[in-house]
Write an enzyme that holds these catalytic residues in place. Structure first.
Site, mmCIF file in Angstrom:
data_model
loop_
_atom_site.group_PDB
_atom_site.id
_atom_site.type_symbol
_atom_site.label_atom_id
_atom_site.label_comp_id
_atom_site.label_asym_id
_atom_site.label_seq_id
_atom_site.Cartn_x
_atom_site.Cartn_y
_atom_site.Cartn_z
ATOM 1 N N SER A 163 0.862 -1.190 0.000
ATOM 2 C CA SER A 163 0.000 0.000 0.000
ATOM 3 C C SER A 163 0.894 1.235 0.000
ATOM 4 C CB SER A 163 -0.841 -0.024 1.277
ATOM 5 O OG SER A 163 -1.453 1.214 1.518
ATOM 6 N N TYR A 192 -1.702 -1.154 10.426
ATOM 7 C CA TYR A 192 -1.761 -1.402 8.976
ATOM 8 C C TYR A 192 -0.415 -1.063 8.335
ATOM 9 C CZ TYR A 192 -3.593 -1.243 4.186
ATOM 10 O OH TYR A 192 -3.820 -1.465 2.850
#
Ligand code: NDP
Length: 271
Positions: A141, A154
């Site tokens: 990401s 995350y």
């Protein structure tokens, strides 16, 4: 590998979003796709859809936090199609809470799925991929390029994936293994609906306008081209490229930009 035609591709997290899009796009390009996720019914439907359109697909229910289930996913690919060319570690969950508030269990869950799920699948796929000089793809990401506030667990899980995959690439330098880290920016999917809040419950809604994001299909096509070209890093849109570039020269400026963007979200946990 000039195209994905006839390549045997295992995709985790194939029941939704980017994983589902990759399954459809690559099968349409002639790949043999093997789908993994916990929602077996969705995988069954997707497999049926791909086969009905003349594609080749198989599926296997898998919780990527369970090593034995990951082994079974990989064995399914080899049993059905005789080899393995590409493993795409895409299964993932997100979160939304600042570290002050979040229960530690939430961070453990993020690491279990995003990081350990990747490690588990790689462990069993590696011997087959070394044989075919194949590819491992980690769907990271932009939050794996720079810390994203409100997403400590995350970002940490995506950075951990990067450290693991980069090391795997170097260990396999003489064995012809290709390792690519793909970093999508905001992409319309289910990920924000299922994101964990401070107490571990699912958010159930998205704080962002999903219609203004990249589509999962666009991400799938870019990742597919990255695999064919055997790229190391796959960035997709202006945000990802800018983050990668600015981080090298003005990381403090990037901190302020990330804070600004995330603090403007409705109900932002940033105070
Ligand atoms: P979705 O929520 O739409 O899909 C997530 C997928 O992961 C589902 O298929 C889900 O299937 C699967 N999954 C979750 N937990 C597990 C588990 N324990 N075992 C097996 N499968 C699991 O999200 P996206 O498509 O957006 O996310 C795909 C990847 O892309 C993730 O790694 C995410 O971090 C990354 N990403 C997403 C971005 C975005 O904005 N959408 C941006 C950058 C990266 P099931 O519930 O059936 O198990």
């Amino acid at each position: 590998m000039k195209t994905l035609k006839d390549r045997v591709i295992v995709i985790t997290g194939a029941s939704s979003g980017i994983g589902e899009a990759m399954a459809k796009v690559y099968a349409a390009q002639g790949a043999k796709v093997v789908l993994g996720a916990r929602s077996v019914q969705k995988l069954q439907l997707l497999t049926g859809e791909i086969r009905a359109q003349g594609g080749q697909a198989a599926y296997c229910g898998v919780d990527v936090t369970q090593p034995e289930e990951c082994r079974e996913l990989i064995e399914t690919a080899v049993r059905e199609f005789g080899r393995l060319d590409v493993l795409i570690c895409n299964a993932g969950i997100s979160m939304r809470a600042i570290f002050d508030d979040v229960e530690l269990d939430v961070l453990h869950r993020l690491m279990d799925v995003n990081f350990w799920g990747t490690v588990n699948c790689c462990k069993y796929a590696l011997p087959y991929l070394q044989r075919t000089k194949g590819s491992i793809v980690g769907i990271s990401s932009v939050a794996g390029l720079h810390g994203l506030p409100g997403r400590t667990g995350y970002s940490a899980s995506k950075y951990a994936m990067t450290g693991f995959l980069e090391t795997l690439r170097i260990e396999n330098l003489k064995k012809g293994l290709h390792v690519m880290i793909a970093c999508p920016g905001f992409t319309a999917s289910n990920v924000r609906f299922s994101a964990l809040t401070a107490d571990g419950s699912q958010q159930g809604e998205t704080p962002r306008d999903e219609s203004k994001m990249m589509t999962a299909e666009q991400v799938a096509r870019i990742v597919g081209r990255g695999i064919v070209r055997r790229k190391r890093l796959c960035l997709m849109e202006a945000e990802g490229r800018a983050t990668h570039f600015v981080k090298k020269f003005a990381p403090g400026f990037l901190d302020r930009m990330f804070y600004l963007v995330m603090s403007r979200e409705p109900d932002s946990p940033l105070k």
